[in-house]
Scaffold this active site. Structure first.
Site, mmCIF file in Angstrom:
data_model
loop_
_atom_site.group_PDB
_atom_site.id
_atom_site.type_symbol
_atom_site.label_atom_id
_atom_site.label_comp_id
_atom_site.label_asym_id
_atom_site.label_seq_id
_atom_site.Cartn_x
_atom_site.Cartn_y
_atom_site.Cartn_z
ATOM 1 N N ASP A 58 0.830 -1.210 0.000
ATOM 2 C CA ASP A 58 0.000 0.000 0.000
ATOM 3 C C ASP A 58 0.867 1.264 0.000
ATOM 4 O O ASP A 58 1.989 1.263 0.508
ATOM 5 C CB ASP A 58 -0.907 -0.021 1.233
ATOM 6 C CG ASP A 58 -2.082 0.932 1.103
ATOM 7 O OD1 ASP A 58 -2.331 1.419 -0.017
ATOM 8 O OD2 ASP A 58 -2.750 1.187 2.122
ATOM 9 N N HIS A 96 2.171 3.425 -9.018
ATOM 10 C CA HIS A 96 1.964 1.997 -9.308
ATOM 11 C C HIS A 96 3.146 1.438 -10.101
ATOM 12 O O HIS A 96 3.598 0.324 -9.872
ATOM 13 C CB HIS A 96 0.663 1.792 -10.080
ATOM 14 C CG HIS A 96 -0.562 2.200 -9.300
ATOM 15 N ND1 HIS A 96 -0.755 1.818 -7.997
ATOM 16 C CD2 HIS A 96 -1.641 2.958 -9.633
ATOM 17 C CE1 HIS A 96 -1.907 2.320 -7.559
ATOM 18 N NE2 HIS A 96 -2.457 3.027 -8.537
ATOM 19 N N LEU A 103 10.011 -20.647 -5.273
ATOM 20 C CA LEU A 103 9.089 -19.725 -4.596
ATOM 21 C C LEU A 103 7.743 -19.736 -5.310
ATOM 22 O O LEU A 103 7.689 -19.639 -6.540
ATOM 23 C CB LEU A 103 9.671 -18.303 -4.644
ATOM 24 C CG LEU A 103 8.759 -17.182 -4.145
ATOM 25 C CD1 LEU A 103 8.675 -17.185 -2.619
ATOM 26 C CD2 LEU A 103 9.249 -15.807 -4.611
#
Ligand code: IPE
Ligand code: IPE
Ligand code: MG
Length: 253
Positions: free
Chosen positions: A33, A50, A144
């Site tokens: 965030d 972003h 991962l």
């Protein structure tokens, strides 16, 4: 090696000596965030935040692989984020497609398996295609698991699970008496990952915003005021180091 290159090198490769190798969280969730505020601070349009956020994520994925985190779940777009201005939503959709396509080779090289969690159906076809392409092309990677939470909302996830459990019970495929926590978890989007050990939220907000509500039952939380685009490997390692100092009791003494 001259001073400049040794400085750059040490900046790029974070020190991990401070971490206890045997106590690396297996699964980390991140609420990424603060992109909009990062941009506003620089008098830039929100979309630039972003864009910068993608670069931060790249570093965190690389570091996760390096230190042996096995599952990383990142909140990329919530089911509530559709209500943002159209130009921002459109930009984000394009950013998901471009970033995934561009990073695919590097993700593969690093052994990262992509799984998109959430309801992708309402998203543009280009987005759905790039998600399924990324999942297919990385399905054999084992270092991962990167769960990308997209159009994800935890309450909706729980409702879907209950609906599917009821359907299976009606078809007699499921004995309702056999329903326990582990069977319930297997109906969630995150069924391929263990519960998160650590949940990080950046940008100084102290809330969960409908992220992994069921799964976070015993997670450790780490909140930081750092805005997501500024969240570097150094910050990430600091969060893990804080996690390693916690005493997880799971209700015991
Ligand atoms: C998080 O950053 C990214 C998404 C929700 C897509 P924000 O866009 O929420 O940034 P702030 O909270 O407005 O600063
Ligand atoms: C949560 O951030 C969702 C993502 C990071 C994708 P928001 O910015 O949407 O959450 P609120 O509105 O501050 O709760
Ligand atoms: Mg926000």
């Amino acid at each position: 090696m001259n001073f400049i290159s040794s400085f750059l090198c040490s900046w790029k490769t974070p020190k991990i000596e401070g971490l206890k190798k045997g106590n690396i969280p297996q699964h980390i969730g991140i609420i990424m965030d603060g992109n909009g505020r990062w941009a506003a601070k620089r008098r830039l349009p929100r979309i630039m935040g972003h864009k910068a956020g993608v670069e931060a994520l790249r570093q965190i994925i690389k570091t996760s692989v390096k230190i042996g985190v096995r599952h990383l779940t990142v909140f990329a777009f919530s089911s509530e984020n559709w209500d943002r201005p159209k130009n921002e939503v459109d930009f984000l959709m394009g950013l998901f497609v471009n970033s995934l396509n561009r990073e695919l080779a590097s993700l593969n090289k690093n052994g990262v398996r992509i799984r998109v969690i959430g309801d992708r159906d309402p998203s543009p076809r280009k987005v759905r295609n790039s998600f399924s392409n990324a999942e297919k092309k990385t399905e054999h990677n084992q270092k991962l698991v990167l769960n990308i939470a997209f159009n994800y909302g935890a309450r909706q996830e729980i409702i879907y699970a209950v609906q599917n459990i009821c359907k299976n019970a009606q078809k007699k495929d499921l004995d309702i008496e056999a329903l326990d926590e582990s069977l319930f978890s297997s109906y969630l989007y995150t069924k391929h990952s263990p519960d998160p050990d650590l949940i990080i939220r950046t940008s100084g907000e102290y809330r969960i915003s409908n992220f992994l509500l069921w799964q976070c039952a015993y997670a450790e939380f780490y909140f930081t005021r750092t805005l997501w685009p500024d969240f570097s490997a150094k910050h990430f390692l600091r969060a893990i180091s804080a996690y390693q100092k916690r005493n997880r009791r799971f209700g015991k003494v």
